[in-house]
Design a protein around this motif. Structure first.
Motif, PDB file in Angstrom:
ATOM      1  N   MET A   1       0.659  -1.240  -0.293  1.00 45.42           N
ATOM      2  CA  MET A   1       0.165  -0.006   0.025  1.00 45.42           C
ATOM      3  C   MET A   1       0.837   1.288  -0.257  1.00 45.42           C
ATOM      4  SD  MET A   1      -3.070   1.102   2.597  1.00 45.42           S
ATOM      5  CE  MET A   1      -4.384   0.693   1.869  1.00 45.42           C
ATOM      6  N   PHE A   2       0.440   2.353  -0.770  1.00 47.13           N
ATOM      7  CA  PHE A   2       1.395   3.584  -1.040  1.00 47.13           C
ATOM      8  C   PHE A   2       1.095   4.225   0.157  1.00 47.13           C
ATOM      9  CE2 PHE A   2       1.873   7.849  -1.810  1.00 47.13           C
ATOM     10  CZ  PHE A   2       3.115   7.827  -2.660  1.00 47.13           C
ATOM     11  N   GLU A   3       2.404   4.896   0.721  1.00 48.16           N
ATOM     12  CA  GLU A   3       2.160   5.834   1.774  1.00 48.16           C
ATOM     13  C   GLU A   3       3.440   6.741   1.664  1.00 48.16           C
ATOM     14  OE1 GLU A   3       3.039   5.361   6.630  1.00 48.16           O
ATOM     15  OE2 GLU A   3       1.951   3.925   5.617  1.00 48.16           O
ATOM     16  N   LEU A   4       3.158   8.022   1.862  1.00 47.94           N
ATOM     17  CA  LEU A   4       4.210   9.088   1.636  1.00 47.94           C
ATOM     18  C   LEU A   4       4.017   9.883   2.925  1.00 47.94           C
ATOM     19  CD1 LEU A   4       6.496  10.533   0.142  1.00 47.94           C
ATOM     20  CD2 LEU A   4       4.651  11.663  -1.098  1.00 47.94           C
ATOM     21  N   GLU A   5       4.972  10.659   3.646  1.00 50.51           N
ATOM     22  CA  GLU A   5       4.906  11.430   4.854  1.00 50.51           C
ATOM     23  C   GLU A   5       5.538  12.764   4.462  1.00 50.51           C
ATOM     24  OE1 GLU A   5       5.984  11.203   9.537  1.00 50.51           O
ATOM     25  OE2 GLU A   5       6.274   9.482   8.369  1.00 50.51           O
ATOM     26  N   THR A   6       4.949  13.764   4.776  1.00 52.96           N
ATOM     27  CA  THR A   6       5.516  14.980   4.830  1.00 52.96           C
ATOM     28  C   THR A   6       5.510  15.547   6.409  1.00 52.96           C
ATOM     29  OG1 THR A   6       3.241  16.229   4.418  1.00 52.96           O
ATOM     30  CG2 THR A   6       4.611  15.405   2.692  1.00 52.96           C
ATOM     31  N   ALA A   7       5.727  16.647   6.353  1.00 51.46           N
ATOM     32  CA  ALA A   7       6.108  17.387   7.743  1.00 51.46           C
ATOM     33  C   ALA A   7       4.643  17.262   8.629  1.00 51.46           C
ATOM     34  CB  ALA A   7       6.543  18.893   7.773  1.00 51.46           C
ATOM     35  N   GLU A 119       2.108  21.558   0.697  1.00 51.23           N
ATOM     36  CA  GLU A 119       2.973  20.699   1.231  1.00 51.23           C
ATOM     37  C   GLU A 119       2.793  19.280   0.568  1.00 51.23           C
ATOM     38  OE1 GLU A 119       3.319  18.417   5.528  1.00 51.23           O
ATOM     39  OE2 GLU A 119       2.813  20.624   5.548  1.00 51.23           O
ATOM     40  N   ALA A 120       1.551  18.712   0.417  1.00 56.54           N
ATOM     41  CA  ALA A 120       1.258  17.501  -0.179  1.00 56.54           C
ATOM     42  C   ALA A 120       1.721  17.386  -2.060  1.00 56.54           C
ATOM     43  CB  ALA A 120      -0.271  17.296  -0.179  1.00 56.54           C
ATOM     44  N   VAL A 121       1.338  18.729  -2.609  1.00 52.71           N
ATOM     45  CA  VAL A 121       1.876  18.726  -3.845  1.00 52.71           C
ATOM     46  C   VAL A 121       3.274  18.561  -4.109  1.00 52.71           C
ATOM     47  CG1 VAL A 121       2.089  20.040  -6.168  1.00 52.71           C
ATOM     48  CG2 VAL A 121      -0.095  20.112  -4.915  1.00 52.71           C
ATOM     49  N   GLN A 122       4.042  19.203  -3.245  1.00 48.06           N
ATOM     50  CA  GLN A 122       5.373  19.274  -3.064  1.00 48.06           C
ATOM     51  C   GLN A 122       5.944  17.821  -2.896  1.00 48.06           C
ATOM     52  OE1 GLN A 122       6.397  22.318  -0.304  1.00 48.06           O
ATOM     53  NE2 GLN A 122       7.138  23.764  -1.679  1.00 48.06           N
ATOM     54  N   GLY A 123       5.448  17.265  -2.003  1.00 46.90           N
ATOM     55  CA  GLY A 123       5.806  15.972  -1.588  1.00 46.90           C
ATOM     56  C   GLY A 123       5.583  14.776  -2.512  1.00 46.90           C
ATOM     57  N   PHE A 124       4.457  15.052  -3.257  1.00 48.60           N
ATOM     58  CA  PHE A 124       4.028  14.029  -4.304  1.00 48.60           C
ATOM     59  C   PHE A 124       4.700  14.091  -5.529  1.00 48.60           C
ATOM     60  CE2 PHE A 124       0.307  12.257  -6.919  1.00 48.60           C
ATOM     61  CZ  PHE A 124       0.768  10.941  -6.700  1.00 48.60           C
ATOM     62  N   ALA A 125       4.855  15.402  -5.759  1.00 44.07           N
ATOM     63  CA  ALA A 125       5.830  15.714  -7.139  1.00 44.07           C
ATOM     64  C   ALA A 125       7.046  15.366  -6.993  1.00 44.07           C
ATOM     65  CB  ALA A 125       5.678  17.165  -7.346  1.00 44.07           C
ATOM     66  N   ALA A 126       7.853  15.425  -5.732  1.00 44.96           N
ATOM     67  CA  ALA A 126       9.202  15.088  -5.655  1.00 44.96           C
ATOM     68  C   ALA A 126       9.218  13.612  -5.681  1.00 44.96           C
ATOM     69  CB  ALA A 126       9.657  15.321  -4.269  1.00 44.96           C
ATOM     70  N   TRP A 127       8.068  12.795  -5.027  1.00 49.34           N
ATOM     71  CA  TRP A 127       8.231  11.322  -5.270  1.00 49.34           C
ATOM     72  C   TRP A 127       7.954  10.763  -6.561  1.00 49.34           C
ATOM     73  CZ3 TRP A 127       4.401   7.900  -6.818  1.00 49.34           C
ATOM     74  CH2 TRP A 127       4.717   6.358  -6.497  1.00 49.34           C
ATOM     75  N   LEU A 129       8.818  12.452  -9.346  1.00 44.61           N
ATOM     76  CA  LEU A 129      10.005  12.685 -10.206  1.00 44.61           C
ATOM     77  C   LEU A 129      11.334  11.928  -9.669  1.00 44.61           C
ATOM     78  CD1 LEU A 129       9.596  16.676 -10.417  1.00 44.61           C
ATOM     79  CD2 LEU A 129       9.280  14.946 -12.317  1.00 44.61           C
ATOM     80  N   ALA A 130      11.130  11.408  -8.778  1.00 41.31           N
ATOM     81  CA  ALA A 130      12.199  10.409  -8.438  1.00 41.31           C
ATOM     82  C   ALA A 130      12.029   9.092  -9.016  1.00 41.31           C
ATOM     83  CB  ALA A 130      12.210  10.347  -6.987  1.00 41.31           C
ATOM     84  N   ARG A 131      10.966   8.814  -9.615  1.00 48.30           N
ATOM     85  CA  ARG A 131      10.788   7.523 -10.205  1.00 48.30           C
ATOM     86  C   ARG A 131      11.400   7.698 -11.585  1.00 48.30           C
ATOM     87  NH1 ARG A 131       5.417   4.720  -8.458  1.00 48.30           N
ATOM     88  NH2 ARG A 131       6.210   3.521 -10.269  1.00 48.30           N
ATOM     89  N   PRO A 132      12.034   6.512 -12.145  1.00 52.46           N
ATOM     90  CA  PRO A 132      12.875   6.676 -13.574  1.00 52.46           C
ATOM     91  C   PRO A 132      11.810   6.943 -14.435  1.00 52.46           C
ATOM     92  CG  PRO A 132      12.666   4.214 -12.541  1.00 52.46           C
ATOM     93  CD  PRO A 132      12.063   5.224 -11.569  1.00 52.46           C
ATOM     94  N   GLU A 133      10.551   6.465 -14.644  1.00 51.19           N
ATOM     95  CA  GLU A 133       9.693   6.676 -15.765  1.00 51.19           C
ATOM     96  C   GLU A 133       9.012   8.178 -16.003  1.00 51.19           C
ATOM     97  OE1 GLU A 133       9.365   4.914 -13.019  1.00 51.19           O
ATOM     98  OE2 GLU A 133       7.284   3.982 -12.792  1.00 51.19           O
ATOM     99  N   VAL A 134       9.511   8.767 -14.890  1.00 52.10           N
ATOM    100  CA  VAL A 134       8.890  10.246 -15.014  1.00 52.10           C
ATOM    101  C   VAL A 134       9.773  11.107 -15.039  1.00 52.10           C
ATOM    102  CG1 VAL A 134       7.248  12.025 -13.501  1.00 52.10           C
ATOM    103  CG2 VAL A 134       6.820   9.394 -13.246  1.00 52.10           C
ATOM    104  N   VAL A 135       9.695  12.181 -16.074  1.00 56.89           N
ATOM    105  CA  VAL A 135      10.396  13.154 -16.105  1.00 56.89           C
ATOM    106  C   VAL A 135       9.818  14.532 -15.916  1.00 56.89           C
ATOM    107  CG1 VAL A 135      12.060  11.992 -17.594  1.00 56.89           C
ATOM    108  CG2 VAL A 135      10.372  13.247 -18.580  1.00 56.89           C
ATOM    109  N   ARG A 136       8.631  14.556 -15.911  1.00 55.74           N
ATOM    110  CA  ARG A 136       7.636  15.793 -16.063  1.00 55.74           C
ATOM    111  C   ARG A 136       6.460  15.515 -15.251  1.00 55.74           C
ATOM    112  NH1 ARG A 136       5.294  19.769 -20.588  1.00 55.74           N
ATOM    113  NH2 ARG A 136       3.952  18.184 -20.761  1.00 55.74           N
ATOM    114  N   VAL A 137       5.967  16.533 -14.193  1.00 57.16           N
ATOM    115  CA  VAL A 137       4.725  16.205 -13.611  1.00 57.16           C
ATOM    116  C   VAL A 137       4.158  17.708 -13.938  1.00 57.16           C
ATOM    117  CG1 VAL A 137       3.569  16.481 -11.306  1.00 57.16           C
ATOM    118  CG2 VAL A 137       5.630  15.145 -11.549  1.00 57.16           C
ATOM    119  N   THR A 138       2.773  17.490 -14.452  1.00 57.30           N
ATOM    120  CA  THR A 138       1.898  18.556 -15.069  1.00 57.30           C
ATOM    121  C   THR A 138       0.533  18.685 -14.191  1.00 57.30           C
ATOM    122  OG1 THR A 138       0.838  17.154 -16.682  1.00 57.30           O
ATOM    123  CG2 THR A 138       2.828  18.673 -17.304  1.00 57.30           C
TER     124      THR A 138
END
Length: 180
Positions: A1-7, A119-127, A129-138
């Protein structure tokens, strides 16, 4: 299950039981496993805002075992301090042939203006863009949606272009963030 934590937030994949319960009830509490521990999360009646219309289709997808890792799930934004579902976000599908993935999001009206979505958009976009198949988030938003414009600006997205969209009833602004 996907989980990401921000501040201040947990971003967790929306499980089928939450989708089904929300389709039957306006507000409820539900147990979710977050950080390896069972936690009680409150889902107020304003959650998931405009995304509720997608929930019947999401329920079908989840029954077919689709998840956020498959590029189709909706993430719950959970405020850590109160363990309250305050918003949602997700991708609008998998990356295209050139590595672009589009995101969408929504915030409970009573939680707007607190910086949670930025905060959520920053964290999710960073996650993403760290994936090899993603070079751009729109992302896109109406020019009249000042809150969303501010979120994307503060989250480091660059304004690409805008045009009038009759279906949306206004000027849509298109944004991007690219891998560095």
């Amino acid at each position: 299950m996907f989980e990401l934590e921000t501040a201040r937030l947990y971003l967790v994949e929306t499980p089928l039981h939450v989708v089904e319960t929300r389709l039957e009830q306006e507000y409820f509490n539900s147990e979710l496993v977050i950080g390896g521990q069972a936690q009680q999360v409150h889902f107020p009646d304003e959650w998931p805002a405009d995304a509720l219309g997608f929930f019947p289709d999401l329920a079908v997808q989840l029954r077919q075992h689709l998840d956020a890792e498959s590029w189709g799930g909706i993430l719950i934004l959970i405020e850590k301090a109160g363990m309250v579902a305050v918003g949602n976000m997700g991708t609008k599908g998998p990356p295209d042939s050139v590595g672009t993935v589009d995101i969408g999001y929504g915030m409970n009206p009573s939680y707007e203006g607190r910086g949670y979505m930025t905060e959520a958009v920053q964290g999710f976009a960073a996650w993403l863009l760290a994936r090899p198949e993603v070079v751009r988030v729109t992302a896109d938003c109406l020019s009249t949606n000042i809150g969303s414009v501010r979120v994307l600006e503060k989250a480091g997205f660059l304004r690409l272009h805008e045009h009038y969209d009759a279906d949306e009833g206004g000027v849509l602004i298109f944004w991007e963030q690219v891998a560095t």
